[in-house]
Structure formats: C-alpha cells, structure tokens
Motif scaffolding. Structure first.
Motif, PDB file in Angstrom:
ATOM      1  N   VAL A  18      91.925  78.748  11.262  1.00 31.55           N
ATOM      2  CA  VAL A  18      91.160  77.533  10.844  1.00 31.55           C
ATOM      3  C   VAL A  18      91.814  76.395  11.484  1.00 31.55           C
ATOM      4  O   VAL A  18      91.440  75.310  12.178  1.00 31.55           O
ATOM      5  N   TYR A  19      93.339  76.316  11.178  1.00 25.59           N
ATOM      6  CA  TYR A  19      94.097  75.199  11.728  1.00 25.59           C
ATOM      7  C   TYR A  19      93.936  75.014  13.192  1.00 25.59           C
ATOM      8  O   TYR A  19      93.840  73.912  13.633  1.00 25.59           O
ATOM      9  N   LEU A  20      93.949  76.123  13.786  1.00 24.82           N
ATOM     10  CA  LEU A  20      94.209  76.203  15.188  1.00 24.82           C
ATOM     11  C   LEU A  20      92.905  75.600  15.932  1.00 24.82           C
ATOM     12  O   LEU A  20      92.930  74.860  16.849  1.00 24.82           O
ATOM     13  N   ILE A  73     111.749  73.669  24.042  1.00 25.42           N
ATOM     14  CA  ILE A  73     112.961  74.041  23.134  1.00 25.42           C
ATOM     15  C   ILE A  73     112.700  73.706  21.841  1.00 25.42           C
ATOM     16  O   ILE A  73     112.472  72.130  21.594  1.00 25.42           O
ATOM     17  N   HIS A  74     112.623  74.352  20.745  1.00 27.38           N
ATOM     18  CA  HIS A  74     112.411  74.140  19.312  1.00 27.38           C
ATOM     19  C   HIS A  74     113.770  74.345  18.764  1.00 27.38           C
ATOM     20  O   HIS A  74     114.313  75.503  18.499  1.00 27.38           O
ATOM     21  N   TRP A  75     114.495  73.167  18.254  1.00 27.97           N
ATOM     22  CA  TRP A  75     115.961  73.372  17.900  1.00 27.97           C
ATOM     23  C   TRP A  75     116.077  72.419  16.744  1.00 27.97           C
ATOM     24  O   TRP A  75     115.839  71.239  17.032  1.00 27.97           O
ATOM     25  N   GLY A  94     108.818  79.657  12.403  1.00 26.66           N
ATOM     26  CA  GLY A  94     110.127  79.447  11.734  1.00 26.66           C
ATOM     27  C   GLY A  94     110.523  78.026  11.500  1.00 26.66           C
ATOM     28  O   GLY A  94     111.243  77.845  10.178  1.00 26.66           O
ATOM     29  N   GLU A  95     109.940  76.990  12.260  1.00 23.19           N
ATOM     30  CA  GLU A  95     110.131  75.658  11.857  1.00 23.19           C
ATOM     31  C   GLU A  95     109.568  75.125  10.920  1.00 23.19           C
ATOM     32  O   GLU A  95     109.787  73.898  10.379  1.00 23.19           O
ATOM     33  N   TRP A  96     108.814  76.201  10.246  1.00 25.90           N
ATOM     34  CA  TRP A  96     107.907  75.402   9.168  1.00 25.90           C
ATOM     35  C   TRP A  96     108.460  75.863   7.690  1.00 25.90           C
ATOM     36  O   TRP A  96     107.962  75.880   6.701  1.00 25.90           O
ATOM     37  N   LYS A 142     112.914  65.426  16.929  1.00 24.72           N
ATOM     38  CA  LYS A 142     112.564  65.665  15.588  1.00 24.72           C
ATOM     39  C   LYS A 142     111.529  66.339  15.341  1.00 24.72           C
ATOM     40  O   LYS A 142     110.415  65.891  15.664  1.00 24.72           O
ATOM     41  N   HIS A 143     111.804  67.381  14.355  1.00 20.58           N
ATOM     42  CA  HIS A 143     110.399  67.947  14.091  1.00 20.58           C
ATOM     43  C   HIS A 143     109.813  67.819  12.761  1.00 20.58           C
ATOM     44  O   HIS A 143     110.296  66.785  12.437  1.00 20.58           O
ATOM     45  N   HIS A 144     109.030  68.191  12.308  1.00 19.73           N
ATOM     46  CA  HIS A 144     108.207  67.653  10.888  1.00 19.73           C
ATOM     47  C   HIS A 144     109.374  67.870   9.822  1.00 19.73           C
ATOM     48  O   HIS A 144     109.083  66.963   8.924  1.00 19.73           O
ATOM     49  N   PHE A 241     104.072  64.143  21.457  1.00 18.77           N
ATOM     50  CA  PHE A 241     104.061  63.989  19.883  1.00 18.77           C
ATOM     51  C   PHE A 241     103.035  65.111  19.491  1.00 18.77           C
ATOM     52  O   PHE A 241     102.465  65.846  20.282  1.00 18.77           O
ATOM     53  N   ASP A 242     103.127  65.261  17.998  1.00 20.16           N
ATOM     54  CA  ASP A 242     102.332  66.485  17.661  1.00 20.16           C
ATOM     55  C   ASP A 242     101.527  66.192  16.227  1.00 20.16           C
ATOM     56  O   ASP A 242     102.005  65.292  15.473  1.00 20.16           O
ATOM     57  N   THR A 243     100.664  67.335  16.041  1.00 16.18           N
ATOM     58  CA  THR A 243      99.945  66.996  14.779  1.00 16.18           C
ATOM     59  C   THR A 243      99.493  65.519  14.092  1.00 16.18           C
ATOM     60  O   THR A 243     100.472  65.008  13.346  1.00 16.18           O
ATOM     61  N   GLY A 282      95.342  73.753  22.110  1.00 13.98           N
ATOM     62  CA  GLY A 282      95.717  74.131  21.043  1.00 13.98           C
ATOM     63  C   GLY A 282      97.138  75.167  21.351  1.00 13.98           C
ATOM     64  O   GLY A 282      97.183  75.778  22.399  1.00 13.98           O
ATOM     65  N   ASP A 283      98.035  75.298  20.288  1.00 12.10           N
ATOM     66  CA  ASP A 283      99.071  76.014  20.464  1.00 12.10           C
ATOM     67  C   ASP A 283      98.656  77.676  20.903  1.00 12.10           C
ATOM     68  O   ASP A 283      97.875  78.024  20.216  1.00 12.10           O
ATOM     69  N   ASN A 284      99.292  78.013  21.974  1.00 13.47           N
ATOM     70  CA  ASN A 284      99.037  79.200  22.655  1.00 13.47           C
ATOM     71  C   ASN A 284      97.585  79.419  22.976  1.00 13.47           C
ATOM     72  O   ASN A 284      97.229  80.487  22.844  1.00 13.47           O
TER      73      ASN A 284
END
Ligand code: H79
Length: 476
Positions: A18-20, A73-75, A94-96, A142-144, A241-243, A282-284
């Motif tokens: 649904v989100y995607l 890169i998500h770090w 993972g970042e969630w 900076k992530h969420h 930027f995101d979401t 959308g992601d992927n």
C-alpha cells in the motif's frame, strides 16, 4: 494455527504494498495532476510531453542524464542494531528499526555513544563506486531517525558531537569522490524526523503528526541543516529528499529556493513535495515501458537500505546488470544502494557484486552511459491476457531476452539470452552499415541481411559475456 511472526510479515507486506503504491506513484504523480487521464498501467505514471521536455532541456541535469548509474549509501546509527533489537529480529527495512520497534528517543539516542566506525575509509568507498562504474554517490546525511552524519551546529545530535568517532565522514567522502570525478550527493530526510517533537513520523514519543508544529521543525532544524549541507559541502551533484509527509508546495519552495540560492547547479530529486529536477520512481519500482523525461529508480542490492546483519538476499550481478540495462533502455537512472556496517565496512557481498558489474561496464559501458532509450518496446514483454496482479490489474509479463539502447548512428542490442546462430529484429527503421560485438576487441564485422524492416545478424556460437553480450549496429 499460523505462526505469529508469519502473520506480522504478511501484514507488513500488505502495508508495504500500500505504501509503495502511494509513495511510489507520488513522485510520478506531478505531471499527471493537470487533468490528464491516468495511464492504464498502475505501477508508474508518465508525465506530459511539456513536463518531460522541461526536464530533458534542463542544462543542470546533463551530467545526470548521462550518468545512468549511481551508488546510494544508507549509513547511520541503525547500523548498530542491524535489524535486531533486544534479541528480537525486527522485520522490515533496517533503517526503520526505531519506528518498527517503537524505540523511545531517549533509548535510541544512546546508540550515538557506541557509534565508532574505525574501519571507515572514504577512499575505499569512493573507489568501490568507481570500480562499479558509478558516476555519482548519494549518502544519507540524515535519515528519518534524525541523526546527522555530518558536522552540524544546528543540532548536537550529530556524528562529530555525539559519537566517540568525532570525525566528519562526509567531508572525507566528498574529497575522495572529487578525486575520482564522482558527483557527491546528499540524501536528507526533510519531513520525517523521529528525534524531534515537531518532526513528522514519531507518534510513539510525540503523538500524532497533525498536532505538531511542523513549520517549527522545518524552521529550526530541516532548513538550517540543509543550509549547512549547501554551505559546508559542494558543489553537490544533487540533494535527495524523501517521504514528503506534511510537505506542501509552499514548504517545498523554501528548500528549492535555498538550493537555487546557495548551489544553483545542485539538482533536487522528486520527493521534496514540490517540483524537482527529475523524478524518483517508488523504491525498487522499475517501470514496464519507456518513460520520457528525467528519472531514477532507487533500489536495494538485498532487501534493506540500512545494514541488517541477517539479510543475505543479495541480487546476483546478472540481475543487477539486467536491471541497469533495463532501466537505461527505458530512459532512467539506477541508484543502487549499499548499507555499510557500524564499523564502516561495506558488506563484502555488495562489494563483489558491484565490482562484477563494473567489469562488465568496462567492456560495455559505451552501450550504457549517455545513451537514449529503445526505439522498439516489444522486448519489454506484455500484459497477460489471463493473469492479474494483487490489485486485480492485468499482470505484466516481463520478457528478458534482450534490451536496446541507442545513440546517434548506433543501436546497441543487449542480448541476455544468447540466440542460436542468429538474432532477428523486426521493426528496424534505418539501414545497417556494420554489425559487431562490443566485447570483441577486434570488432570483427558480423554478417547480416536486411529486407524491409527485418534484420538478421549471424552470431558466433558462444556468447562473449555470461551476463549481457552487446551487439552494436551502426546505421547509415
Ligand atoms: O531511505 C529508504 C527508506 O528508508 C525510505 N526510502 C528509501 C530510499 C522509505 N521511507 N519510507 N519508506 C521507505 C517506506 C517504508 C515502508 C516500511 Fe513500513 C517501513 C515498511 C515497513 C517498514 C511503514 C511502516 C510502512 C509500513 C510500516
């Protein structure tokens, strides 16, 4: 009786779908809002030809349109729990983890004191991007979770002030990228910030978003931090930027104006909440057909963005090469992610996959960088007459035998399945002058015959590449 973990997984899968479909389409929606009919296929929308032309004619984005392949890169602090919290494996990306495990700020914050990525080496990361044939590198500033991976004066919740590491890895990466001609770019989560009472997303500590003073958060953190990024670093290739939760056109304009004032050539992606220089799918999400304009598919190399110790679901090099060519032949870029560990190591499987892709690109890059989409289209596959997807729409049955990219005077036919003896193309408009394989250093000419719009090229017995053998057709 179903195992509870399994039902949780099913629920997440549904929520994700649904989100995607919401966010996935969100960036692609903009061109559609001016009263156009939605296209028959739900996955990803086209934009109007005016909008596509605006994107394509933007001189700022020339490098991006040619680049085709970037490293994401998500770090961040989430690399420490790496998918496990208090002995429980937390499902999802993972970042969630802070959100999925509803970790209170006061607890999550303590990860900063443990973050000491002593094995981090900016030169190695940038070298990996170069070895992979990637032309830009986009990293989470900076992530969420709200933690700044750069030196910030705006908030002390940053890598220099709050960790024993004390270094600014972004400065080091910026220099390592510059040395190699790789465009350095930042991801910045402008709307969600689970560390801040007025940032979007953290409902477990701070209650529902609609009760928050979101403009206070933008004014006091997001905008000033983006200003830091634009003044302390650069020239940046782009900001990602995101979401765009709670973002309005007006709020987005504040960011856009800041970018234009401080770094006029810095691109803005499609998830700010207003107009960007290009669109993110959308992601992927890879579209099923050619999409005009400038766009990019952000994608994972396993099933997570931020590091998860137990996610071994790596996409093999053959799949990554196929996706890169598939996306390129549809007119887009591929932004492929790795999630380094809390020690600062990019997982070895990711490195191996990327280097294998880079080896293929060394030989066949001419058929990727700076190319235009296919003039054909039937190679993508077709809508099933009988099967439907989860939304009840006709299922798109993807074909994977070949793809095509072009540049003036040349067609590149990417053969993923090596045909016996010969390859036939119908719908061939121009007259072919010469045919050869890119992987053949002698560029020995192949026999071909052309009648009407039907072309048949005689091929050697053995494919020159185990992944994608590129047949170059020079046209008159
Ligand atoms: O940065 C990466 C993701 O963290 C970010 N975009 C990419 C580039 C992103 N933000 N939100 N999402 C992706 C969608 C999140 C979906 C999920 Fe969930 C998070 C599925 C499971 C956890 C939110 C919470 C939706 C369902 C439960």
């Amino acid at each position: 009786m179903q195992n509870p973990l399994k039902s949780i997984r099913v629920i997440i899968a549904i929520m994700l779908t649904v989100y995607l479909s919401a966010v996935g389409a969100s960036a692609f929606k903009q061109g559609q809002q001016q009263g156009q009919q939605p296209p028959p296929r739900p996955a990803i929308n086209q934009v109007s030809s005016e909008e596509a032309a605006r994107e394509m004619n933007n001189p700022r984005s020339k490098w991006f349109r040619e680049a085709k392949f970037g490293l994401f890169i998500h770090w961040g602090l989430y690399a420490i729990p790496a998918g496990t919290w208090k002995g429980q494996q937390i499902p999802g990306i993972g970042e969630w983890i802070m959100n999925r495990a509803k970790i209170p700020v006061k607890e999550y914050e303590q990860l900063a004191a443990q973050f000491n990525p002593v094995k981090f080496n900016a030169e190695e990361w940038a070298q990996l991007a170069q070895d992979a044939g990637m032309k830009y590198l986009t990293i989470t500033s900076k992530h969420h979770d709200g933690f700044a991976m750069f030196k910030s004066q705006v908030s002390k919740y940053d890598i220099v002030d709050a960790t024993p590491f004390k270094r600014d890895p972004m400065k080091e990466l910026e220099a390592a990228c510059a040395k190699r001609g790789i465009k350095f770019c930042f991801y910045y989560s402008q709307a969600q910030d689970w560390h801040e009472p007025n940032g979007a997303g953290n409902t477990w500590d701070f209650g529902p978003d609609d009760k928050k003073d979101f403009d206070q958060y933008l004014r006091d953190k997001a905008l000033p931090q983006v200003r830091e990024l634009l003044t302390q670093y650069g020239p940046l290739g782009l900001i990602w930027f995101d979401t765009p939760r709670l973002m309005t056109e007006q709020r987005a304009d504040q960011f856009n104006k800041m970018v234009r004032d401080l770094q006029p050539n810095c691109l803005v992606n499609g998830r700010l909440g207003g107009k960007g220089d290009y669109r993110s799918t959308g992601d992927n999400r890879i579209p099923n057909e050619v999409v005009s304009g400038v766009w990019e598919v952000p994608a994972t190399i396993n099933d997570t963005w931020g590091y998860k110790s137990y996610d071994d679901h790596w996409k093999p090099p053959a799949d990554v090469i196929f996706k890169l060519v598939d996306i390129t032949s549809k007119g887009g870029n591929y932004l492929l992610n790795v999630g380094p560990t809390a020690e600062g190591i990019i997982p070895q499987p990711s490195q191996d996959i990327l280097r294998e892709v880079g080896k293929w690109l060394k030989v066949n890059g001419e058929a990727v960088y700076g190319t235009s989409p296919t003039p054909f289209g039937k190679e993508f596959g077709q809508l099933s007459a009988t099967k439907t997807d989860q939304r009840g729409q006709p299922l798109f049955e993807q074909a994977k035998e070949w793809r095509c990219t072009t540049r003036p005077g040349k067609l590149y036919v990417h053969l993923f399945t090596w045909p016996a003896k010969s390859f036939t193309l119908d719908g061939m408009k121009g007259k072919v002058a010469k045919a050869y394989l890119l992987a053949d250093p002698s560029r020995k000419e192949l026999k071909f015959s052309q009648t009407g719009d039907n072309l048949t090229v005689t091929l050697p017995e053995k494919a020159p590449s185990e992944f994608d053998s590129v047949l170059c057709l020079e046209t008159k």
